[in-house]
Design a protein around this motif. Structure first.
Motif, PDB file in Angstrom:
ATOM      1  N   ILE A  75      40.338  32.496  37.745  1.00  0.00           N
ATOM      2  CA  ILE A  75      41.224  33.619  37.419  1.00  0.00           C
ATOM      3  C   ILE A  75      41.375  34.538  38.628  1.00  0.00           C
ATOM      4  O   ILE A  75      42.474  35.001  38.949  1.00  0.00           O
ATOM      5  CB  ILE A  75      40.677  34.392  36.201  1.00  0.00           C
ATOM      6  N   MET A  76      40.250  34.759  39.334  1.00  0.00           N
ATOM      7  CA  MET A  76      40.325  35.581  40.542  1.00  0.00           C
ATOM      8  C   MET A  76      41.256  34.939  41.577  1.00  0.00           C
ATOM      9  O   MET A  76      42.051  35.622  42.219  1.00  0.00           O
ATOM     10  CB  MET A  76      38.904  35.750  41.110  1.00  0.00           C
ATOM     11  N   MET A  77      41.176  33.597  41.698  1.00  0.00           N
ATOM     12  CA  MET A  77      42.063  32.901  42.638  1.00  0.00           C
ATOM     13  C   MET A  77      43.517  33.050  42.214  1.00  0.00           C
ATOM     14  O   MET A  77      44.412  33.195  43.048  1.00  0.00           O
ATOM     15  CB  MET A  77      41.689  31.425  42.709  1.00  0.00           C
ATOM     16  N   LEU A  78      43.747  33.015  40.893  1.00  0.00           N
ATOM     17  CA  LEU A  78      45.108  33.186  40.393  1.00  0.00           C
ATOM     18  C   LEU A  78      45.641  34.564  40.766  1.00  0.00           C
ATOM     19  O   LEU A  78      46.763  34.694  41.270  1.00  0.00           O
ATOM     20  CB  LEU A  78      45.110  32.999  38.868  1.00  0.00           C
ATOM     21  N   VAL A  79      44.799  35.596  40.581  1.00  0.00           N
ATOM     22  CA  VAL A  79      45.239  36.959  40.891  1.00  0.00           C
ATOM     23  C   VAL A  79      45.510  37.110  42.386  1.00  0.00           C
ATOM     24  O   VAL A  79      46.558  37.614  42.797  1.00  0.00           O
ATOM     25  CB  VAL A  79      44.175  37.977  40.422  1.00  0.00           C
ATOM     26  N   THR A  80      44.564  36.625  43.216  1.00  0.00           N
ATOM     27  CA  THR A  80      44.772  36.787  44.660  1.00  0.00           C
ATOM     28  C   THR A  80      45.966  35.965  45.139  1.00  0.00           C
ATOM     29  O   THR A  80      46.675  36.380  46.043  1.00  0.00           O
ATOM     30  CB  THR A  80      43.514  36.392  45.453  1.00  0.00           C
ATOM     31  N   SER A  81      46.199  34.814  44.493  1.00  0.00           N
ATOM     32  CA  SER A  81      47.374  34.019  44.866  1.00  0.00           C
ATOM     33  C   SER A  81      48.648  34.787  44.545  1.00  0.00           C
ATOM     34  O   SER A  81      49.597  34.802  45.332  1.00  0.00           O
ATOM     35  CB  SER A  81      47.393  32.693  44.115  1.00  0.00           C
TER      36      SER A  81
ATOM     37  N   MET B 103      30.607  30.811  33.085  1.00  0.00           N
ATOM     38  CA  MET B 103      31.465  31.996  33.118  1.00  0.00           C
ATOM     39  C   MET B 103      32.114  32.153  34.477  1.00  0.00           C
ATOM     40  O   MET B 103      33.318  32.420  34.590  1.00  0.00           O
ATOM     41  CB  MET B 103      30.635  33.253  32.836  1.00  0.00           C
ATOM     42  N   MET B 104      31.303  31.984  35.527  1.00  0.00           N
ATOM     43  CA  MET B 104      31.838  32.172  36.873  1.00  0.00           C
ATOM     44  C   MET B 104      32.873  31.104  37.197  1.00  0.00           C
ATOM     45  O   MET B 104      33.865  31.381  37.849  1.00  0.00           O
ATOM     46  CB  MET B 104      30.710  32.131  37.910  1.00  0.00           C
ATOM     47  N   ALA B 105      32.648  29.882  36.722  1.00  0.00           N
ATOM     48  CA  ALA B 105      33.598  28.807  37.025  1.00  0.00           C
ATOM     49  C   ALA B 105      34.995  29.188  36.559  1.00  0.00           C
ATOM     50  O   ALA B 105      35.979  28.988  37.269  1.00  0.00           O
ATOM     51  CB  ALA B 105      33.142  27.511  36.356  1.00  0.00           C
ATOM     52  N   ILE B 106      35.078  29.775  35.365  1.00  0.00           N
ATOM     53  CA  ILE B 106      36.387  30.171  34.849  1.00  0.00           C
ATOM     54  C   ILE B 106      36.890  31.423  35.549  1.00  0.00           C
ATOM     55  O   ILE B 106      38.049  31.506  35.966  1.00  0.00           O
ATOM     56  CB  ILE B 106      36.304  30.398  33.329  1.00  0.00           C
ATOM     57  N   ASN B 107      35.994  32.412  35.694  1.00  0.00           N
ATOM     58  CA  ASN B 107      36.433  33.684  36.268  1.00  0.00           C
ATOM     59  C   ASN B 107      36.855  33.549  37.726  1.00  0.00           C
ATOM     60  O   ASN B 107      37.738  34.266  38.178  1.00  0.00           O
ATOM     61  CB  ASN B 107      35.331  34.733  36.126  1.00  0.00           C
TER      62      ASN B 107
ATOM     63  N   SER C  27      47.216  26.866  36.699  1.00  0.00           N
ATOM     64  CA  SER C  27      46.642  27.725  35.660  1.00  0.00           C
ATOM     65  C   SER C  27      47.317  27.480  34.322  1.00  0.00           C
ATOM     66  O   SER C  27      46.648  27.396  33.288  1.00  0.00           O
ATOM     67  CB  SER C  27      46.810  29.194  36.044  1.00  0.00           C
ATOM     68  N   VAL C  28      48.641  27.369  34.359  1.00  0.00           N
ATOM     69  CA  VAL C  28      49.370  27.109  33.111  1.00  0.00           C
ATOM     70  C   VAL C  28      48.907  25.789  32.505  1.00  0.00           C
ATOM     71  O   VAL C  28      48.604  25.708  31.306  1.00  0.00           O
ATOM     72  CB  VAL C  28      50.885  27.070  33.380  1.00  0.00           C
ATOM     73  N   PHE C  29      48.799  24.767  33.365  1.00  0.00           N
ATOM     74  CA  PHE C  29      48.420  23.458  32.846  1.00  0.00           C
ATOM     75  C   PHE C  29      46.950  23.406  32.437  1.00  0.00           C
ATOM     76  O   PHE C  29      46.596  22.691  31.505  1.00  0.00           O
ATOM     77  CB  PHE C  29      48.734  22.365  33.870  1.00  0.00           C
ATOM     78  N   ALA C  30      46.109  24.176  33.130  1.00  0.00           N
ATOM     79  CA  ALA C  30      44.700  24.213  32.744  1.00  0.00           C
ATOM     80  C   ALA C  30      44.558  24.801  31.345  1.00  0.00           C
ATOM     81  O   ALA C  30      43.809  24.300  30.506  1.00  0.00           O
ATOM     82  CB  ALA C  30      43.896  25.036  33.758  1.00  0.00           C
TER      83      ALA C  30
END
Lengths: 218, 242, 52
Positions: B70-76, B63-67, B165-168
């Motif tokens: 996502i957190m990195m995506l938001v902060t980016s 769960m953390m690996a994915i989240n 993220s899109v490609f993942a």
């Protein structure tokens, strides 16, 4: 735009441009595979679609770092960036030039190399189709990766690390289309998705690539 | 007071100074409780035997690996849109933790897979997606490491994170299409029928909460380190020019 | 120690490996935090001495 395209094409075809390099690499890779896994014709038949796709993918990776690096070194990239042409169009044009010099020749060469790997007769058409549809995405993704790493001195290896994971969906649907084409299971589905990926990357990645170029030229 | 106040590094340092310690302690307590509870006081599954105990590490880390991504995506995104340095540094700080979580998920999965499926690795959609996620983390960290100028690095890695993220996501659907899997469905859905039983559920919940808190503590600590490193860099530059 | 049955090795390996990985990332984070903090304090002191 046309000028940049023809200029890039001419640069690539001239000596040292790496035009033939990708093709030669593709040929060598396909020749090496039977040495690695043995000359068994039925085995080669099974792995042929995957090997040809992976080979084309790796071969198009070879010349990626030249897309922007050489222009960056001699300063022409700054000139191009200050030209009235939008940077997004420049990225797309560069990707198109890369495709014309690697993707298209690889597509044309693949069916011939397929004979070496004992690719079943029904596969040649679908191999050409899937490469024709899929390789523009490879070039576009590659141009984006090249834009990301253009300012780095040793960007080549990093570029492969960044770009290869992005190639995964294209590879999956591309190779799957060929396999389904051979087995007669309707390769239209993966081909349609592949076309979707290509069109999506063509629509979106020029903006991401141009953003990366702007950061790198700051 | 708005949330964006925390984007001020000085304010961020002041607040997190008080948060890091307690979250480490609380995370430690929760993980220890969850793992001890799970390891010593839960029954074996009737089919899977004692291997079911691996779930207390496998599910939270996955769960953390994915989240974390996502957190990195938001902060980016926050960095690209609002140019808050703390945000970019938080994304940088989170990546190594994400890699560790992905590795733990893959490792525990492999060890669990051997007795259950008879193989350490299968090209199952879920497993494959995690491997691809691992590669994305590696590329992201390598790009951070390769660029010297911090703002350029923050910009480029943010763009990579967005595109990645899109490609993942695309890869996730691609591998689903490509192969049907061995992996079971979701362990934690709201659908009671599908869910694992309560005996396993509570210690698992403690572990998940513990992993989340551990991540918060680590990411704050690492972000603080990055802010300090940035300041140190600025001072050395000034010393050199003075 | 609970009876882990036939899978004792697998279960303990999973626990040991995971805790080791968590330990490494925590240790690395804490060690780097301490190091950066120390060097920053020194640099701040130098800087304020020179200009103070």
């Amino acid at each position: 735009m046309i000028h940049i395209l023809t200029r890039d094409l001419r640069l690539a075809i001239r000596a040292g441009g790496g035009f033939g390099l990708a093709l030669a690499f593709f040929l060598i890779l396909v020749v090496l595979v039977p040495f690695g896994i043995g000359p068994d014709a039925t085995l080669l038949e099974i792995v042929a679609p995957g090997i040809l796709w992976v080979g084309a993918l790796l071969a198009s990776l070879l010349s990626l770092d030249r897309i922007f690096a050489t222009d960056h070194e001699d300063g022409s990239l700054e000139l191009l960036a200050t030209a009235p042409l939008p940077l997004e169009v420049l990225v797309a044009t560069k990707a198109a030039a890369h495709w014309l010099t690697t993707g298209l020749p690889l597509t044309l060469a693949a069916p011939v190399l397929g004979i070496l790997l004992n690719l079943p007769a029904g596969g040649h058409f679908w191999l050409t189709m899937s490469l024709l549809i899929g390789t523009p995405a490879l070039s576009m993704i590659g141009a984006f990766g090249a834009a990301l790493t253009v300012g780095l001195k040793r960007g080549g290896l990093l570029l492969s690390l960044l770009v290869l994971p992005l190639y995964v969906p294209t590879l999956i649907f591309g190779a799957d289309a060929v396999r389904r084409g051979i087995d007669g299971f309707g390769p239209q589905t993966p081909l349609t998705i592949l076309a979707g990926i290509t069109l999506g990357t063509l629509a979106l990645l020029p903006f991401a690539g141009a953003g990366a170029l702007r950061v790198n030229l700051r | 007071m708005s949330f964006w106040e925390y984007a001020n590094p000085r304010r961020f340092m002041a607040v997190t100074d008080r948060v890091v310690g307690p979250s480490f302690v609380l995370a430690g307590v929760l993980i220890t409780t969850g793992l001890i509870w799970g390891f010593f006081f839960t029954p074996d599954d009737f089919r899977q035997g004692s291997t079911v105990k691996i779930i207390y590490l496998h599910v939270p880390s996955a769960m953390m690996a994915i989240n974390i991504w996502i957190m990195m995506l938001v902060t980016s995104l926050v960095w690209l849109i609002r140019r808050h340095h703390v945000s970019a540094l938080a994304a940088k700080a989170a990546a190594p933790i994400g890699v560790t979580m992905t590795l733990i998920a893959l490792f525990t999965g492999a060890v669990w897979g051997q007795p259950m499926w008879g193989t350490y690795w299968a090209w199952d959609p879920r497993l494959t997606s995690f491997l691809i996620l691992f590669l994305f983390y590696l590329g992201y960290m390598a790009l951070w490491a390769a660029i010297e100028d911090p703002d350029t690095a923050a910009d480029l890695t943010s763009i990579l994170c967005l595109v990645g993220s899109v490609f993942a996501l695309l890869s996730r659907y691609a591998v689903n299409f490509w192969n049907q899997g061995l992996h079971q469905g979701a362990s934690l859905s709201l659908d009671k029928e599908e869910n694992i039983s309560d005996v396993f559920w509570f210690p698992l919940l403690a572990c998940i909460a513990g992993f989340i808190l551990l991540f918060i503590a680590l990411v704050l600590l690492r972000t603080r380190t990055e802010i300090r490193a940035r300041r140190l860099h600025a001072i050395t530059l000034r010393e050199r020019s003075a | 120690m609970p009876d882990l049955g036939a899978y004792a090795f697998e279960v303990s390996l999973a626990y040991a490996g995971s805790l080791l990985a968590l330990g490494i990332v925590i240790w690395a984070s804490v060690a780097r935090a301490a190091r950066v903090r120390r060097t920053l304090d020194e640099a701040e002191k130098r800087w304020s001495n020179k200009n103070g």
